[in-house]
Design an enzyme around this catalytic site. Structure first.
Site: not given
Lengths: 487, 509
Positions: A78, A153, A177
């Site tokens: 990420k 996310s 997330s």
């Protein structure tokens, strides 16, 4: 097809010399070349560096040198995890060209385990969001249905893993997330216990809630990645020392079912989910009871206040954590600024997206003198009550099972105008962060439109070993995790 | 209010606030003090502390506040802070924590400062300060807490500003006193006493010019009139780089506030605190901020750091590092060694000097002689060399020997000074050096008698002045003494010279 192998299978074949890391890496890049224009999972790709690194690992193997637990496995991370190569953008214009001079702790761990990093994945700006639509840089689509969001996310990591554009990925989870996008994309995602994984180099959103965790296709791969990234780090004062919580061997015991498993269920919570989600969760519970598990009905009286407490605590911390992006020292600086106050106001106004600004304002307000007691302090008290709910729950049950999200993946744009609706997507995951306990999301079925449904399993602090075994008990009995998206 | 002003202007003598002062007001001062702790590394990262290095060379991702970095507490800084707090008689709670103080400024990389808000590491202490008129006064300490310093904005490089973050993250002990000081002299005394304490403890270099210590007084006046006390608005004074500036600024502020009060009649109210800066050139305070801005620092506990538990074991370990404090030592030197307050004060200015002296006395040195040698020669040399006295080549043992040689009449006090200086610079044994330099005094009375006779024969006028006890008798006696000593090449023991000379002269009367 090399990209159909799990990370574990691929690692074994590379380490065993059956295939090379270079072949695997090339295969993944072919897959990325084909699908990335549709999915948009990656913010950056390191094609040359990855192939070079794969070659180095292959040579190590050829020379008979020992290799790490992720030998030659192509992974994605990420883009809120700092890397000394490439940019670390956090999906924000304000850090679009920011190059960190250091690796995050978990990146060091991945590299030490001989993983090959393919690229960095899209996210809601500064990890604030539940659909990845808040990314200031790119849109990511759900590989199960490209008209829908991948969740967020960590939407890029989940989408890339589901679409087999990487063997496995890392995400971060502040309120769901990792687990929610894993559920939306039909993959496995784990948020470890707070303090299990060092946050050093994870760009902070809500510091007391943030944890880094794996996004993978199988429970076994999650165990494999957790093994690599878990452990104390003296650079993170909140990472728990080894002597207080030693890191066990997560993979060794994985296939051993938990005897006399007591599963906590909270009926009123499940009732809030869509019918398809409820049915899938109930069916999953039946898979466990068929293996001898017992259901224990629990009350979690304060669970309903989790979202309220979360949006005070997380935003309060965020308002402070994001104060440093001011155009003075690094990152975006507005060319329009005439004086130093304008350097702040214009750089932040132009650099941050709407949701980030909303949360900064919320948090600033909650910490303001005169409001602190009513909001922040109250939220901390609620957090303690929620923690108490979990503590009591784990006195009566080995784990808690509930949906990951009340719905399956929603359509792109469906909730972007209604932040409150968006926040509700995390109703089942947020309490887990507030309590600091570990939670995993595993695929447990599909709804009538063929969208994946996630089962969330939560356990007591530092019991990831048990949590993974429980998840594995289900995975062994079902095939949901093998169902690939049709792309 | 107008009536009052007229009254004051007509009868200023009525407004006598206290007996000590002839001024019609009482000065009220509290101090906020920042002390740089002399740890090897910064408060929350591994950067070495350094002064005067090229800009931004003592920085790392943590003290630059880069994304994803996390602070790690410097345990030594906490120990230094607790040690200082113990020296200030503070309570040390068993639990303390870190808070973020938010404000935007370019020299603050994270735009929040890691500090301590509602649970500081110490509170409710006191410090004894020596008073000019003798005796001491107890000033209450509100609290002392740790925080990280900010960097520095630089405005001298061109048509832009630059930021130097070398200082960012330096451990800073903030000490807050109660408003217990009532004169410029008391404020100076507290500042100097605190400097002496932190230097004794070895927790700070305490150099005001280098910014190791910063004092920010809060000043106002209590003006008494007709049984009523009028309080003037508080001003905070910044930019004080020396004890002198600190002292002067209080005196200036007191006069300014009194004048302002006579003009405006304005009294202390919520929110009318002003900030003044000290102009060192014009020796005056200059208004910086009219109204105390409604600062909202949005304090909240730093989630990146764990709270600190100060258990009894750790506390005792820190307490074990406590040394005798300067004022206590000063008092001991007066009472046990018979030194003057002044001498004891000079000796306890630095711990190295005080310990050097103590060691010499323990080795048998006469305290007064040791003190004179150390303060008149030792400190001068140390100052020239820019080192503490114990870094010179002379040892307490040498000092004790020199003092003993004066005492025994083997050398003169002047010769001892010469020897001290030589040994301090080159080393060497006092007795051997004295011989080598021909500084051993003669106490041979026959030899001295011959010299005295010769001088009496040569200096008829002076002898006459003494014998006839003219106005010049005293001066003449001294002159004759000097002549004898000179004739001996400085080696005649002055005591014996004086004795023989007196005998001879008295016999002539």
């Amino acid at each position: 097809m090399m990209d159909s192998l799990t990370a574990r299978e691929l690692r074994d074949r590379i380490a065993g010399g059956e295939v090379t890391s270079a072949e695997a890496t090339e295969a993944y890049f072919r897959r990325i070349d084909k699908l990335e224009p549709t999915i948009g999972a990656y913010l950056s790709l390191f094609r040359e560096a990855a192939l070079e690194r794969a070659g180095q690992i292959d040579r190590k193997i050829a020379r008979g040198e020992p290799v790490g637990a992720l030998a030659g496995v192509p992974v994605a991370i990420k883009d809120n995890l700092c890397t000394a190569f490439g940019a670390t953008t956090c999906g924000s214009k304000i850090l679009e060209h920011f190059q960190a001079p250091y690796h995050a702790h978990v990146v060091e761990k991945l590299l030490a385990a001989d993983a090959v990093i393919l690229g960095k994945t899209n996210l809601d700006e500064f990890a604030m969001g539940s659909s990845t639509e808040n990314s200031g840089l790119q849109q990511t689509r759900n590989p199960r249905d490209v008209g829908r969001v991948p969740g967020g996310s960590s939407g890029g990591s989940a989408a890339a893993t589901a679409a087999r554009m990487c063997a496995a990925a890392l995400g971060s989870d502040t309120g769901g997330s990792i687990r929610q996008p894993a559920g939306f994309c039909g993959v496995v995602g784990l948020k470890p216990t707070y303090g299990r994984v060092s946050r050093y180099g994870l760009v902070a959103y809500g510091s007391s809630l943030d944890q880094i965790g794996p996004v993978t296709r199988t429970v076994e791969d999650t165990a494999l990645l957790l093994q690599v990234i878990a452990g104390a780090d003296e650079r993170d004062s909140t990472s728990v020392p080894e002597k207080m919580a030693p890191v066990p061997d997560y993979t060794a015991s994985l296939d051993r079912p938990v005897e006399g498993l007591r599963i906590g269920v909270v009926p009123h919570l499940n009732a809030g989910a869509d019918a398809a989600v409820q049915q899938a969760v109930d069916a999953a519970l039946a898979v466990y009871t068929a293996q001898g598990a017992r259901l224990v009905e629990l009350e979690m009286p304060h669970f309903d206040y989790a979202i309220s407490a979360y949006y005070v605590i997380a935003t309060a911390e965020a308002s402070s954590n994001l104060a440093r992006y001011d155009g003075v020292h690094y990152g975006y600086r507005s060319p329009e600024a005439q004086d130093y106050v304008e350097v702040y106001s214009k750089s932040r106004d132009e650099g941050f997206g709407a949701e980030v600004k909303r949360r900064i304002m919320l948090g600033t307000y909650a910490l303001s003198s005169g409001y602190y007691d009513a909001y922040y302090l109250k939220a901390l008290k609620v957090r303690n009550l929620i923690r108490g709910d979990f503590t009591r729950a784990f006195e009566q049950a080995d784990c808690l099972m509930l949906p990951v999200s009340p719905t399956t993946a929603f359509r792109m744009g469906e909730k972007t105008d209604d932040p409150l609706q968006m926040y509700l997507a995390d109703v089942y995951t947020i309490g887990v962060n507030l309590a600091g306990v570990p939670g995993i999301s595993i695929p447990c079925g599909f709804d009538e439109t063929n969208l994946p449904i996630g089962l969330q399993i939560v356990s007591a602090p530092f019991t990831e070993e048990t949590l993974l075994r429980i998840a594995r008990m289900y995975e062994k009995q079902t095939d949901w995790h093998r169902k690939e998206p049709t792309l | 209010m107008k009536g009052l002003l007229n009254d004051i202007c007509a009868n200023p003598g009525k407004f006598v606030a206290n007996k000590m002062s002839t001024k019609p007001y009482k000065i009220i001062v509290g101090l906020e003090i920042h002390v740089h702790l002399a740890t090897r590394t910064k408060m929350f990262c591994g950067c070495e502390l350094a002064y005067g290095e090229a800009a931004n060379t003592r920085t790392c991702p943590v003290c630059l506040g880069m994304p994803g970095t996390l602070p790690v507490m410097n345990k030594t800084a906490v120990e230094y802070a607790i040690l200082t707090a113990l020296a200030l008689n503070c309570e040390i709670p068993s639990f303390t924590k870190w808070d973020r103080k938010s404000y935007y400024y370019p020299d603050l990389p994270k735009n929040y400062q890691i500090s301590q808000y509602d649970l500081p590491l110490s509170r409710a202490g006191s410090i004894e300060i020596p008073l000019e008129e003798g005796g001491t006064k107890r000033i209450r300490i509100t609290r002392a807490h740790l925080e990280e310093d900010a960097g520095k904005n630089v405005h001298t490089l061109g048509p832009f500003s630059a930021v130097d973050l070398n200082r960012a993250g330096t451990p800073l002990l903030e000490i807050v006193t109660e408003p217990d000081m009532n004169s410029p002299g008391e404020v100076r005394a507290l500042a100097q006493e605190l400097q002496r304490i932190v230097r004794f403890l070895g927790v700070s270099e305490g150099d005001m010019q280098k910014g190791h210590m910063r004092f920010e007084p809060n000043v106002n006046l209590h003006i008494e009139h007709g049984g009523q006390v009028f309080k003037t608005p508080i001003t905070e004074v910044k930019n004080l780089n020396s004890f002198r500036a600190l002292e002067r600024s209080i005196a200036y502020e007191a006069a300014r506030q009194y004048e302002e009060f006579l003009e405006t009649g304005q009294t202390l109210q919520m929110g009318n605190k002003k900030t003044f800066g000290w102009d060192d050139v014009h020796e005056m305070t200059v208004l910086q901020r009219e109204k105390e801005e409604a600062h909202d620092y949005r304090y909240f506990p730093d989630p990146d750091l764990v709270p600190v538990e100060v258990g009894p074991e750790w506390l005792e370990e820190i307490r074990g590092r406590m040394c005798e404090l300067p004022l206590a030592m000063q008092n001991r030197l007066v009472s046990a060694c018979g030194l003057s307050e002044y001498d004891a004060g000079v000796l306890t200015g630095e711990r190295a000097t005080a310990e050097f002296f103590d060691a010499a006395v323990k080795l048998g040195a006469d305290p007064k002689r040791a003190c004179n040698l150390l303060t008149q020669v030792g400190l001068k040399l140390a100052n020239e060399a820019g080192t503490p006295v114990d870094q010179l080549k002379i040892t307490p043992d040498h000092l004790a020997k020199l003092a003993g040689m004066i005492e025994a009449g083997t050398i003169s006090a002047t010769a001892a000074n010469t020897l001290f200086e030589r040994i301090a610079k080159n080393g060497g044994d006092p007795e051997a050096s004295a011989k080598e330099m021909n500084l051993i005094q003669s106490s041979d009375s026959g030899e001295i008698e011959a010299l005295v006779d010769a001088v009496i024969a040569e200096q008829a006028q002076a002898v006459q002045d003494v014998v006839q006890e003219t106005k010049k008798a005293k001066k003449a006696r001294g002159f004759l003494m000097g002549q004898v000593i000179q004739k001996s090449g400085g080696q005649a023991n002055p005591k014996i010279v004086a004795q023989i000379l007196s005998q001879k002269l008295d016999a002539m009367k």
